[in-house]
Write a protein that holds these residues in place. Sequence first.
Motif, PDB file in Angstrom:
ATOM      1  N   ARG A  75       0.443   3.653  -3.248  1.00 43.28           N
ATOM      2  CA  ARG A  75      -0.082   5.010  -3.067  1.00 43.28           C
ATOM      3  C   ARG A  75       1.044   6.041  -3.121  1.00 43.28           C
ATOM      4  N   LEU A  83      -4.793  -0.241   4.254  1.00 41.86           N
ATOM      5  CA  LEU A  83      -5.152   1.014   3.593  1.00 41.86           C
ATOM      6  C   LEU A  83      -5.531   2.075   4.624  1.00 41.86           C
ATOM      7  N   LEU A 122      -7.254  -4.515   3.387  1.00 45.67           N
ATOM      8  CA  LEU A 122      -6.971  -3.181   2.833  1.00 45.67           C
ATOM      9  C   LEU A 122      -7.703  -2.102   3.632  1.00 45.67           C
ATOM     10  N   LYS A 123      -8.966  -1.741   3.263  1.00 46.60           N
ATOM     11  CA  LYS A 123      -9.615  -0.698   4.079  1.00 46.60           C
ATOM     12  C   LYS A 123      -9.708  -1.146   5.538  1.00 46.60           C
ATOM     13  N   MET A 183       0.838  -1.205   0.000  1.00 50.06           N
ATOM     14  CA  MET A 183       0.000   0.000   0.000  1.00 50.06           C
ATOM     15  C   MET A 183       0.880   1.265   0.000  1.00 50.06           C
ATOM     16  N   GLN A 238      -9.704  -0.983  -3.043  1.00 48.06           N
ATOM     17  CA  GLN A 238      -9.600  -0.039  -1.929  1.00 48.06           C
ATOM     18  C   GLN A 238     -10.962   0.500  -1.487  1.00 48.06           C
TER      19      GLN A 238
END
Length: 338
Positions: free
Chosen positions: A25, A323, A318-319, A21, A290
Amino acid sequence: RKLKVAVVGATGAVGLEMIKMLENRNFPVESIKFLASERSVGKKLIYKGKEIAVELLKKNSGKGVDIALFSAGATVSKEFAPCFAMDGCFVIDNSSAWRMDKEISLVVPEVNPHDLKKEKKLIANPNCSTIQMVIALKPLHNFAKIKRVIVSTYQAVSGAGQKGINELKEQTKAWAKGEIIPKTSKFQYQIAFNLIPQIDVFTENGYTKEEMKMANETKKIMGDNSIEVSATCVRVPVFRSHSESIWIETDKPLSPAQAKELLSKTDGIQILDDPENKKYPMPLFAENMQMTYVGRIRSDISTKNNALVFWVVSDNLLKGAALNAVQIAETLLKKELV
Ligand code: A2P
Ligand code: 11C
Protein backbone atom coordinates in the motif's frame (compact mmCIF):
# COMPACT_ATOMS: atom_id res chain seq x y z
CA ARG A 1 4.94 13.08 5.86
CA LYS A 2 6.96 9.89 6.39
CA LEU A 3 6.76 7.88 9.58
CA LYS A 4 8.99 5.76 11.76
CA VAL A 5 7.28 2.38 12.00
CA ALA A 6 7.77 -0.77 14.09
CA VAL A 7 6.19 -4.19 13.61
CA VAL A 8 5.99 -6.21 16.82
CA GLY A 9 5.61 -9.96 16.26
CA ALA A 10 7.09 -9.39 12.79
CA THR A 11 7.94 -13.08 12.28
CA GLY A 12 4.39 -14.31 12.94
CA ALA A 13 1.59 -15.16 10.49
CA VAL A 14 -0.01 -11.70 10.86
CA GLY A 15 3.29 -9.81 11.35
CA LEU A 16 4.61 -10.99 7.97
CA GLU A 17 1.36 -9.86 6.32
CA MET A 18 1.66 -6.48 8.05
CA ILE A 19 5.09 -6.00 6.50
CA LYS A 20 3.78 -6.95 3.02
CA MET A 21 0.76 -4.69 3.46
CA LEU A 22 2.90 -1.65 4.39
CA GLU A 23 4.93 -2.38 1.24
CA ASN A 24 2.00 -3.03 -1.09
CA ARG A 25 0.00 0.00 0.00
CA ASN A 26 3.11 2.13 -0.20
CA PHE A 27 2.73 3.37 3.38
CA PRO A 28 4.99 6.42 3.80
CA VAL A 29 7.79 4.82 5.82
CA GLU A 30 10.85 6.80 6.86
CA SER A 31 12.33 3.91 8.83
CA ILE A 32 11.07 0.50 9.89
CA LYS A 33 12.10 -1.97 12.55
CA PHE A 34 11.04 -5.53 13.18
CA LEU A 35 10.67 -6.82 16.72
CA ALA A 36 10.04 -10.32 18.08
CA SER A 37 11.23 -12.67 20.83
CA GLU A 38 14.82 -13.79 21.37
CA ARG A 39 14.00 -16.86 19.24
CA SER A 40 14.06 -14.64 16.15
CA VAL A 41 16.79 -12.11 16.96
CA GLY A 42 19.06 -11.68 13.93
CA LYS A 43 16.66 -13.42 11.55
CA LYS A 44 16.47 -11.40 8.31
CA LEU A 45 13.16 -10.20 6.91
CA ILE A 46 12.79 -8.37 3.61
CA TYR A 47 11.22 -4.92 3.30
CA LYS A 48 11.14 -3.33 -0.15
CA GLY A 49 13.99 -5.56 -1.30
CA LYS A 50 16.19 -4.76 1.70
CA GLU A 51 17.16 -7.24 4.41
CA ILE A 52 16.36 -6.06 7.92
CA ALA A 53 17.43 -8.04 11.01
CA VAL A 54 14.81 -8.77 13.65
CA GLU A 55 15.51 -7.13 17.01
CA LEU A 56 14.50 -8.15 20.51
CA LEU A 57 11.30 -6.51 21.76
CA LYS A 58 12.11 -4.39 24.82
CA LYS A 59 10.05 -2.01 26.94
CA ASN A 60 11.88 0.99 25.44
CA SER A 61 11.69 -0.23 21.81
CA GLY A 62 8.95 2.34 21.12
CA LYS A 63 11.22 5.34 21.72
CA GLY A 64 11.33 7.50 18.57
CA VAL A 65 8.73 5.34 16.79
CA ASP A 66 5.59 7.05 15.38
CA ILE A 67 3.40 3.97 14.84
CA ALA A 68 3.85 0.39 16.04
CA LEU A 69 1.76 -2.47 14.68
CA PHE A 70 1.52 -5.19 17.34
CA SER A 71 0.65 -8.81 16.63
CA ALA A 72 2.48 -10.91 19.17
CA GLY A 73 -0.44 -12.08 21.32
CA ALA A 74 -2.33 -10.60 24.25
CA THR A 75 0.33 -11.29 26.90
CA VAL A 76 2.99 -9.39 24.97
CA SER A 77 0.56 -6.53 24.23
CA LYS A 78 -0.44 -6.20 27.88
CA GLU A 79 3.18 -5.93 28.91
CA PHE A 80 4.69 -3.83 26.12
CA ALA A 81 1.96 -1.76 24.39
CA PRO A 82 1.46 0.69 27.30
CA CYS A 83 5.25 1.35 27.39
CA PHE A 84 5.21 2.20 23.68
CA ALA A 85 2.18 4.49 24.15
CA MET A 86 3.88 6.21 27.13
CA ASP A 87 6.79 6.99 24.82
CA GLY A 88 4.36 8.83 22.52
CA CYS A 89 4.06 6.10 19.90
CA PHE A 90 0.68 5.15 18.40
CA VAL A 91 0.12 1.43 18.98
CA ILE A 92 -2.27 -0.48 16.74
CA ASP A 93 -2.75 -3.71 18.61
CA ASN A 94 -4.10 -6.80 16.91
CA SER A 95 -4.57 -8.81 20.12
CA SER A 96 -7.62 -9.12 22.36
CA ALA A 97 -5.77 -7.46 25.28
CA TRP A 98 -7.32 -3.97 25.12
CA ARG A 99 -10.35 -4.23 22.85
CA MET A 100 -13.06 -3.96 25.49
CA ASP A 101 -11.25 -1.38 27.66
CA LYS A 102 -13.49 1.72 27.88
CA GLU A 103 -10.53 4.06 27.31
CA ILE A 104 -9.39 2.29 24.15
CA SER A 105 -10.82 2.77 20.66
CA LEU A 106 -11.70 -0.37 18.70
CA VAL A 107 -11.68 0.60 15.06
CA VAL A 108 -12.70 -0.57 11.60
CA PRO A 109 -11.93 2.48 9.43
CA GLU A 110 -14.98 2.00 7.16
CA VAL A 111 -17.27 1.83 10.23
CA ASN A 112 -16.03 4.07 13.06
CA PRO A 113 -13.05 6.22 11.99
CA HIS A 114 -14.40 8.96 14.29
CA ASP A 115 -13.27 6.90 17.30
CA LEU A 116 -9.62 7.67 16.47
CA LYS A 117 -8.32 10.52 18.63
CA LYS A 118 -4.93 12.23 18.87
CA GLU A 119 -4.61 11.61 22.60
CA LYS A 120 -5.64 7.94 22.44
CA LYS A 121 -2.31 6.39 21.57
CA LEU A 122 -3.32 2.77 22.09
CA ILE A 123 -5.81 1.56 19.47
CA ALA A 124 -7.25 -1.93 19.25
CA ASN A 125 -7.68 -3.85 16.00
CA PRO A 126 -10.82 -6.00 16.32
CA ASN A 127 -11.01 -9.77 16.07
CA CYS A 128 -10.87 -11.02 12.47
CA SER A 129 -14.32 -12.62 12.52
CA THR A 130 -15.83 -9.40 13.92
CA ILE A 131 -14.22 -7.11 11.33
CA GLN A 132 -15.64 -8.87 8.28
CA MET A 133 -19.07 -9.02 9.90
CA VAL A 134 -19.37 -5.37 10.98
CA ILE A 135 -18.16 -4.00 7.66
CA ALA A 136 -21.19 -5.72 6.10
CA LEU A 137 -23.62 -4.93 8.95
CA LYS A 138 -22.96 -1.18 9.17
CA PRO A 139 -24.53 0.05 5.88
CA LEU A 140 -27.55 -2.19 6.50
CA HIS A 141 -27.88 -0.92 10.09
CA ASN A 142 -27.77 2.70 8.89
CA PHE A 143 -30.75 1.97 6.64
CA ALA A 144 -32.78 -0.44 8.81
CA LYS A 145 -31.70 -0.74 12.43
CA ILE A 146 -30.41 -4.24 13.20
CA LYS A 147 -32.03 -5.72 16.30
CA ARG A 148 -30.49 -9.16 16.31
CA VAL A 149 -27.72 -11.15 14.62
CA ILE A 150 -27.25 -14.90 14.53
CA VAL A 151 -23.94 -15.91 13.00
CA SER A 152 -22.09 -19.17 12.42
CA THR A 153 -18.44 -18.93 11.42
CA TYR A 154 -16.17 -21.23 9.44
CA GLN A 155 -12.71 -20.05 10.52
CA ALA A 156 -9.40 -20.82 8.85
CA VAL A 157 -6.47 -22.35 10.74
CA SER A 158 -4.28 -19.27 10.12
CA GLY A 159 -6.43 -17.53 12.75
CA ALA A 160 -4.43 -19.61 15.21
CA GLY A 161 -1.12 -18.31 13.81
CA GLN A 162 1.75 -20.09 12.09
CA LYS A 163 1.39 -23.13 14.36
CA GLY A 164 -2.21 -23.57 13.22
CA ILE A 165 -1.14 -23.46 9.56
CA ASN A 166 1.65 -25.98 10.16
CA GLU A 167 -0.67 -28.36 11.97
CA LEU A 168 -3.18 -28.61 9.11
CA LYS A 169 -0.31 -29.00 6.61
CA GLU A 170 1.43 -31.76 8.53
CA GLN A 171 -1.74 -33.72 9.28
CA THR A 172 -2.85 -33.54 5.63
CA LYS A 173 0.59 -34.58 4.32
CA ALA A 174 0.68 -37.58 6.68
CA TRP A 175 -2.83 -38.62 5.61
CA ALA A 176 -1.86 -38.39 1.91
CA LYS A 177 1.19 -40.58 2.50
CA GLY A 178 -0.89 -43.14 4.41
CA GLU A 179 1.08 -42.40 7.58
CA ILE A 180 -0.28 -42.03 11.10
CA ILE A 181 -1.60 -38.50 11.50
CA PRO A 182 0.64 -36.61 13.97
CA LYS A 183 -0.83 -35.68 17.35
CA THR A 184 -2.40 -32.28 17.63
CA SER A 185 -0.61 -29.54 19.57
CA LYS A 186 -2.39 -26.28 18.64
CA PHE A 187 -6.01 -27.39 18.24
CA GLN A 188 -8.16 -29.40 20.63
CA TYR A 189 -8.58 -32.25 18.11
CA GLN A 190 -7.26 -33.27 14.68
CA ILE A 191 -8.22 -30.46 12.29
CA ALA A 192 -7.55 -32.23 8.96
CA PHE A 193 -10.86 -33.66 7.65
CA ASN A 194 -12.65 -32.37 10.74
CA LEU A 195 -14.51 -29.34 12.15
CA ILE A 196 -13.98 -28.11 15.70
CA PRO A 197 -16.82 -26.11 17.29
CA GLN A 198 -14.48 -24.41 19.75
CA ILE A 199 -12.32 -21.34 19.14
CA ASP A 200 -10.63 -19.98 22.27
CA VAL A 201 -11.81 -21.13 25.71
CA PHE A 202 -15.36 -21.56 27.01
CA THR A 203 -16.94 -18.91 29.22
CA GLU A 204 -19.53 -19.41 31.98
CA ASN A 205 -22.53 -18.87 29.69
CA GLY A 206 -21.61 -21.77 27.40
CA TYR A 207 -20.31 -19.54 24.60
CA THR A 208 -16.59 -19.46 23.79
CA LYS A 209 -14.49 -16.32 24.19
CA GLU A 210 -14.30 -16.01 20.39
CA GLU A 211 -18.12 -16.04 20.25
CA MET A 212 -18.36 -13.43 23.00
CA LYS A 213 -15.79 -11.28 21.15
CA MET A 214 -18.15 -11.22 18.17
CA ALA A 215 -21.02 -10.08 20.40
CA ASN A 216 -19.18 -7.51 22.51
CA GLU A 217 -16.90 -6.04 19.84
CA THR A 218 -19.81 -5.61 17.41
CA LYS A 219 -21.72 -3.44 19.91
CA LYS A 220 -18.64 -1.31 20.61
CA ILE A 221 -17.59 -0.77 16.96
CA MET A 222 -21.15 -0.09 15.77
CA GLY A 223 -21.70 2.21 18.78
CA ASP A 224 -25.01 0.50 19.55
CA ASN A 225 -25.42 -1.67 22.64
CA SER A 226 -28.90 -2.72 21.61
CA ILE A 227 -27.70 -5.08 18.84
CA GLU A 228 -27.96 -8.63 20.17
CA VAL A 229 -25.50 -11.16 18.74
CA SER A 230 -25.44 -14.94 19.13
CA ALA A 231 -22.40 -16.54 17.50
CA THR A 232 -21.22 -20.11 16.96
CA CYS A 233 -17.56 -20.17 15.94
CA VAL A 234 -16.14 -23.22 14.21
CA ARG A 235 -12.60 -24.03 13.11
CA VAL A 236 -12.47 -25.59 9.64
CA PRO A 237 -9.63 -27.19 7.65
CA VAL A 238 -9.07 -24.15 5.42
CA PHE A 239 -5.73 -22.33 5.44
CA ARG A 240 -6.90 -18.76 4.88
CA SER A 241 -10.10 -16.71 4.94
CA HIS A 242 -12.95 -16.92 7.40
CA SER A 243 -16.50 -17.52 6.14
CA GLU A 244 -19.67 -16.52 7.98
CA SER A 245 -23.34 -17.34 7.62
CA ILE A 246 -25.09 -14.25 8.99
CA TRP A 247 -28.78 -13.86 9.85
CA ILE A 248 -30.09 -10.42 10.81
CA GLU A 249 -33.42 -9.09 12.00
CA THR A 250 -34.12 -5.43 11.28
CA ASP A 251 -36.73 -3.02 12.66
CA LYS A 252 -38.11 -2.29 9.18
CA PRO A 253 -38.25 -4.19 5.89
CA LEU A 254 -34.95 -4.63 4.06
CA SER A 255 -35.16 -6.52 0.78
CA PRO A 256 -32.25 -8.48 -0.71
CA ALA A 257 -32.20 -5.94 -3.58
CA GLN A 258 -31.93 -3.02 -1.14
CA ALA A 259 -29.21 -4.82 0.82
CA LYS A 260 -27.29 -5.47 -2.40
CA GLU A 261 -27.58 -1.84 -3.41
CA LEU A 262 -26.36 -0.61 0.01
CA LEU A 263 -23.48 -3.09 0.18
CA SER A 264 -22.37 -2.43 -3.38
CA LYS A 265 -21.75 1.22 -2.41
CA THR A 266 -19.69 0.29 0.66
CA ASP A 267 -15.90 0.71 0.59
CA GLY A 268 -14.10 -2.57 1.07
CA ILE A 269 -17.06 -4.75 0.06
CA GLN A 270 -17.58 -6.63 -3.16
CA ILE A 271 -20.84 -8.38 -3.94
CA LEU A 272 -20.53 -11.85 -5.45
CA ASP A 273 -24.13 -12.93 -5.68
CA ASP A 274 -25.30 -14.65 -8.84
CA PRO A 275 -26.56 -18.09 -7.82
CA GLU A 276 -27.66 -19.04 -11.34
CA ASN A 277 -24.07 -18.74 -12.49
CA LYS A 278 -22.72 -20.35 -9.31
CA LYS A 279 -21.27 -17.05 -8.11
CA TYR A 280 -20.83 -16.76 -4.37
CA PRO A 281 -17.86 -16.01 -2.09
CA MET A 282 -15.52 -18.86 -1.13
CA PRO A 283 -12.43 -18.85 1.09
CA LEU A 284 -10.13 -20.25 -1.61
CA PHE A 285 -10.76 -17.21 -3.79
CA ALA A 286 -10.66 -14.60 -1.01
CA GLU A 287 -7.09 -15.56 -0.08
CA ASN A 288 -4.67 -12.64 -0.51
CA MET A 289 -7.51 -10.30 -1.46
CA GLN A 290 -8.23 -7.04 0.36
CA MET A 291 -12.00 -7.13 -0.19
CA THR A 292 -14.73 -8.56 2.01
CA TYR A 293 -17.04 -10.60 -0.24
CA VAL A 294 -20.81 -10.86 0.30
CA GLY A 295 -23.20 -13.22 -1.42
CA ARG A 296 -26.18 -15.59 -0.99
CA ILE A 297 -28.29 -12.57 0.06
CA ARG A 298 -31.89 -13.68 0.63
CA SER A 299 -34.93 -13.09 2.81
CA ASP A 300 -35.55 -15.55 5.63
CA ILE A 301 -38.53 -17.66 4.55
CA SER A 302 -39.10 -19.01 8.06
CA THR A 303 -40.44 -15.80 9.58
CA LYS A 304 -42.76 -12.86 8.88
CA ASN A 305 -40.34 -10.59 10.77
CA ASN A 306 -37.86 -8.53 8.77
CA ALA A 307 -35.00 -10.98 8.47
CA LEU A 308 -32.22 -11.37 5.95
CA VAL A 309 -29.56 -14.06 5.49
CA PHE A 310 -26.22 -13.73 3.75
CA TRP A 311 -22.72 -15.19 3.44
CA VAL A 312 -19.54 -13.19 4.05
CA VAL A 313 -15.95 -14.24 3.28
CA SER A 314 -12.70 -12.35 3.81
CA ASP A 315 -9.00 -13.09 4.22
CA ASN A 316 -8.59 -13.26 8.00
CA LEU A 317 -4.92 -12.29 7.84
CA LEU A 318 -5.66 -9.23 5.66
CA LYS A 319 -8.94 -7.36 6.36
CA GLY A 320 -9.19 -9.49 9.50
CA ALA A 321 -5.80 -8.31 10.74
CA ALA A 322 -2.91 -6.75 8.76
CA LEU A 323 -4.94 -4.69 6.29
CA ASN A 324 -7.29 -3.28 8.92
CA ALA A 325 -4.26 -2.34 11.07
CA VAL A 326 -2.53 -0.56 8.17
CA GLN A 327 -5.81 1.18 7.24
CA ILE A 328 -6.02 2.48 10.83
CA ALA A 329 -2.49 3.87 10.41
CA GLU A 330 -3.49 5.43 7.07
CA THR A 331 -6.54 7.01 8.72
CA LEU A 332 -4.39 8.48 11.52
CA LEU A 333 -2.26 10.09 8.82
CA LYS A 334 -5.21 11.30 6.76
CA LYS A 335 -6.79 12.90 9.81
CA GLU A 336 -3.42 14.43 10.71
CA LEU A 337 -3.51 12.80 14.15
CA VAL A 338 0.04 11.48 13.88
P1 A2P B 1 8.97 -15.32 17.55
O1 A2P B 1 8.96 -15.73 16.09
O2 A2P B 1 10.29 -14.76 17.95
O3 A2P B 1 8.43 -16.37 18.46
P2 A2P B 1 2.07 -16.32 15.42
O4 A2P B 1 0.81 -15.62 15.75
O5 A2P B 1 2.21 -16.67 13.98
O6 A2P B 1 2.31 -17.50 16.32
O7 A2P B 1 3.26 -15.26 15.72
C1 A2P B 1 3.47 -14.71 16.99
C2 A2P B 1 4.49 -13.56 16.87
O8 A2P B 1 4.66 -13.02 18.18
C3 A2P B 1 5.87 -14.00 16.43
O9 A2P B 1 6.46 -12.97 15.67
C4 A2P B 1 6.58 -14.18 17.74
O10 A2P B 1 7.97 -14.05 17.65
C5 A2P B 1 6.03 -13.03 18.53
N1 A2P B 1 6.21 -13.23 19.96
C6 A2P B 1 5.72 -14.24 20.72
N2 A2P B 1 6.11 -14.09 22.01
C7 A2P B 1 6.87 -12.98 22.07
C8 A2P B 1 7.58 -12.29 23.11
N3 A2P B 1 7.58 -12.73 24.36
N4 A2P B 1 8.25 -11.16 22.78
C9 A2P B 1 8.26 -10.71 21.53
N5 A2P B 1 7.62 -11.30 20.49
C10 A2P B 1 6.94 -12.43 20.76
C1 11C C 1 -9.04 -17.17 15.28
N1 11C C 1 -10.16 -15.03 15.52
O1 11C C 1 -9.45 -17.26 14.11
C2 11C C 1 -9.11 -15.88 16.04
C3 11C C 1 -7.77 -15.25 15.99
O2 11C C 1 -8.76 -12.32 19.52
O3 11C C 1 -7.21 -11.69 18.18
C4 11C C 1 -7.66 -13.91 16.65
C5 11C C 1 -7.80 -13.95 18.14
C6 11C C 1 -7.92 -12.57 18.66
O4 11C C 1 -8.52 -18.11 15.89
